[in-house]
Design a protein around this motif. Structure first.
Motif, short mmCIF file in Angstrom:
data_model
loop_
_atom_site.label_atom_id
_atom_site.label_comp_id
_atom_site.label_asym_id
_atom_site.label_seq_id
_atom_site.Cartn_x
_atom_site.Cartn_y
_atom_site.Cartn_z
N GLY A 264 0.80 -1.24 0.00
CA GLY A 264 0.00 0.00 0.00
C GLY A 264 0.82 1.26 0.00
N PHE A 265 1.15 1.71 -1.22
CA PHE A 265 1.94 2.92 -1.39
C PHE A 265 1.15 4.17 -0.97
N THR A 266 -0.15 4.19 -1.36
CA THR A 266 -0.99 5.36 -1.06
C THR A 266 -1.09 5.57 0.44
N GLY A 267 -1.27 4.45 1.14
CA GLY A 267 -1.36 4.51 2.61
C GLY A 267 -0.11 5.13 3.20
N LEU A 268 1.01 4.79 2.61
CA LEU A 268 2.29 5.29 3.12
C LEU A 268 2.39 6.81 2.94
N ILE A 269 2.06 7.25 1.73
CA ILE A 269 2.11 8.70 1.45
C ILE A 269 1.17 9.44 2.38
N PHE A 270 -0.02 8.90 2.52
CA PHE A 270 -1.03 9.53 3.37
C PHE A 270 -0.52 9.68 4.81
N THR A 271 0.08 8.59 5.30
CA THR A 271 0.58 8.62 6.68
C THR A 271 1.69 9.64 6.84
N ILE A 272 2.59 9.68 5.86
CA ILE A 272 3.71 10.62 5.97
C ILE A 272 3.20 12.07 5.98
N THR A 273 2.30 12.39 5.05
CA THR A 273 1.81 13.78 5.00
C THR A 273 0.99 14.11 6.24
N LEU A 274 0.18 13.16 6.69
CA LEU A 274 -0.64 13.41 7.87
C LEU A 274 0.25 13.75 9.07
N PHE A 275 1.24 12.90 9.30
CA PHE A 275 2.07 13.14 10.49
C PHE A 275 3.00 14.33 10.33
N GLY A 276 3.39 14.60 9.06
CA GLY A 276 4.15 15.83 8.81
C GLY A 276 3.30 17.03 9.24
N GLY A 277 2.04 17.01 8.86
CA GLY A 277 1.11 18.10 9.21
C GLY A 277 0.92 18.22 10.70
N VAL A 278 0.71 17.08 11.33
CA VAL A 278 0.47 17.09 12.78
C VAL A 278 1.69 17.67 13.51
N GLN A 279 2.87 17.30 13.02
CA GLN A 279 4.08 17.79 13.69
C GLN A 279 4.27 19.29 13.50
N LEU A 280 4.00 19.77 12.27
CA LEU A 280 4.13 21.22 12.05
C LEU A 280 3.12 21.98 12.89
N LEU A 281 1.91 21.47 12.94
CA LEU A 281 0.87 22.11 13.74
C LEU A 281 1.30 22.18 15.21
N SER A 282 1.86 21.08 15.68
CA SER A 282 2.29 21.03 17.08
C SER A 282 3.39 22.04 17.35
N ILE A 283 4.33 22.14 16.40
CA ILE A 283 5.41 23.13 16.59
C ILE A 283 4.82 24.54 16.61
N GLY A 284 3.85 24.75 15.71
CA GLY A 284 3.19 26.06 15.65
C GLY A 284 2.51 26.40 16.97
N ILE A 285 1.83 25.42 17.54
CA ILE A 285 1.14 25.66 18.81
C ILE A 285 2.15 26.00 19.91
N LEU A 286 3.22 25.23 19.96
CA LEU A 286 4.27 25.54 20.96
C LEU A 286 4.82 26.94 20.70
N GLY A 287 4.99 27.24 19.39
CA GLY A 287 5.51 28.55 19.01
C GLY A 287 4.66 29.69 19.56
N GLU A 288 3.34 29.53 19.54
CA GLU A 288 2.46 30.57 20.05
C GLU A 288 2.77 30.89 21.51
N TYR A 289 3.02 29.86 22.28
CA TYR A 289 3.35 30.10 23.69
C TYR A 289 4.75 30.71 23.81
#
Ligand code: UDP
Ligand code: MG
Length: 316
Positions: A264-289
């Motif tokens: 499942g190549f699609t699943g792999l891409i999806f997972t990578i982009t999803l967690f890339g997004g989650v990580q950036l969002l998390s850094i952004g939230i920490l950044g706000e503080y």
């Protein structure tokens, strides 16, 4: 009896030349008609139009008005904080916007509640005469804030309120840099009560709150009065760990018992982009503080008062 006013009406103004005359008429009439001793503190938040000249003229000819001028545009919340630092009322302070969206005449009703023992009498918007999108955004924001804030911030109430002198003094003592005054006002405590009113349209001129400023205010509300965003990161982290462990177990079972390899190549891409997004969002939230810590530790003055006209005399 003291000559000090019982009530100060504080009004931040930023390029409000179009409305200045009607504002002055409404305020002067209110002062003429009221039994209370009232004085007005106008704060110029670095206006570049005729507001400055109009404020100077008014404070020179009518001693019930004090005009305070900031050295540049500091934003509404800081202009209000500057006004708070200049109050001299013995009893309470009425906070209004300069565009007459908040009828100053409600003072009498608010004052009755103040005399009933409430330190903060805040106005609750029963109806807003604004665009659909703006109304929807406000609605969503106040409801979200109520859900996630660690203090009770009332729904649909802005800065329009009558606040006792001691609460204003408490707010002046709070040196926090990113200010969300309606939240700080709730944080102080004491007895607080809401009074509903219908928010009017701006009488003249355009809104001085561009979308970016509104967003900044909303962020200040959320990040200064809630730890939910950080908790959300931990929750997201924990959930993803759980999900990946389940997936690992599933893959092992598939491999051992059914001799199937994962695909499942699609699943792999999806997972990578999803967690890339989650990580950036998390850094952004920490950044706000972190941004807030960054500005706070600088410990700069919150605003600079360049000039003040009080009792018809120029100070500074
Ligand atoms: N204001 C200010 N500094 C600013 C922006 C606004 O002092 O940088 C004042 C403005 O003159 C008005 C009040 O804050 O008296 C509320 O602003 P506005 O009515 O433009 O906001 P809105 O009602 O559109 O949210
Ligand atoms: Mg307005």
């Amino acid at each position: 009896m003291s000559d000090l006013p019982q009530v100060n009406i504080v009004v931040p103004l930023y390029n409000e030349e179009e409305i200045f005359n009607s504002l002055q008429l409404r305020l002067s009439k209110l002062m003429d008609d009221s039994k209370l001793r009232i004085s007005v503190i106008l704060v110029d938040d670095g206006s570049s139009d005729k507001t400055v000249a109009l404020m100077e003229e008014l404070a020179m000819k009518d001693q019930r008005y004090t005009s305070v001028f900031l050295s540049r545009n500091f934003g509404h919340q800081l202009a209000l904080s500057a006004a708070f630092s200049c109050v001299n009322a013995t009893e309470a302070i009425l906070v209004i916007d300069g565009d007459l969206q908040d009828p100053p005449e409600l003072l009498e009703e608010f004052y009755t509640q103040f005399k009933n023992g409430y330190d903060v009498v805040y106005a609750v918007r029963h109806k807003r005469k604004e665009s659909f999108i703006k109304k929807a955004a406000y609605n969503l924001f106040y409801r979200l804030l109520k859900k996630i804030s660690y203090i009770e911030i009332p729904l649909d109430s802005g800065d329009f309120s009558l606040i006792s002198r001691r609460v204003v003094d408490n707010i002046v003592e709070m040196k926090e840099e990113s200010r969300f005054i309606r939240g700080m006002r709730s944080w102080v405590g004491y007895k607080q009560i809401g009074v509903t009113y219908e928010r009017q349209k701006r009488e003249a001129g355009d809104s001085k709150y561009p979308f970016s400023q509104l967003l900044k205010l909303a962020f200040n509300g959320i990040f200064n009065f809630s730890e939910f965003p950080v908790k959300l990161i931990s929750f997201l982290g924990l959930s993803t760990v759980m999900i990946s462990l389940c997936y690992l177990a599933y893959t092992i079972v598939k491999l051992v018992f059914f001799q199937q390899v994962p695909e499942g190549f699609t699943g792999l891409i999806f997972t990578i982009t999803l967690f890339g997004g989650v990580q950036l969002l998390s850094i952004g939230i920490l950044g706000e503080y972190i941004i807030r810590i960054f500005f706070q530790v600088k410990n700069r003055p919150l605003f600079i008062i360049k000039k003040q006209i009080h009792n018809g005399k120029t100070i500074l």
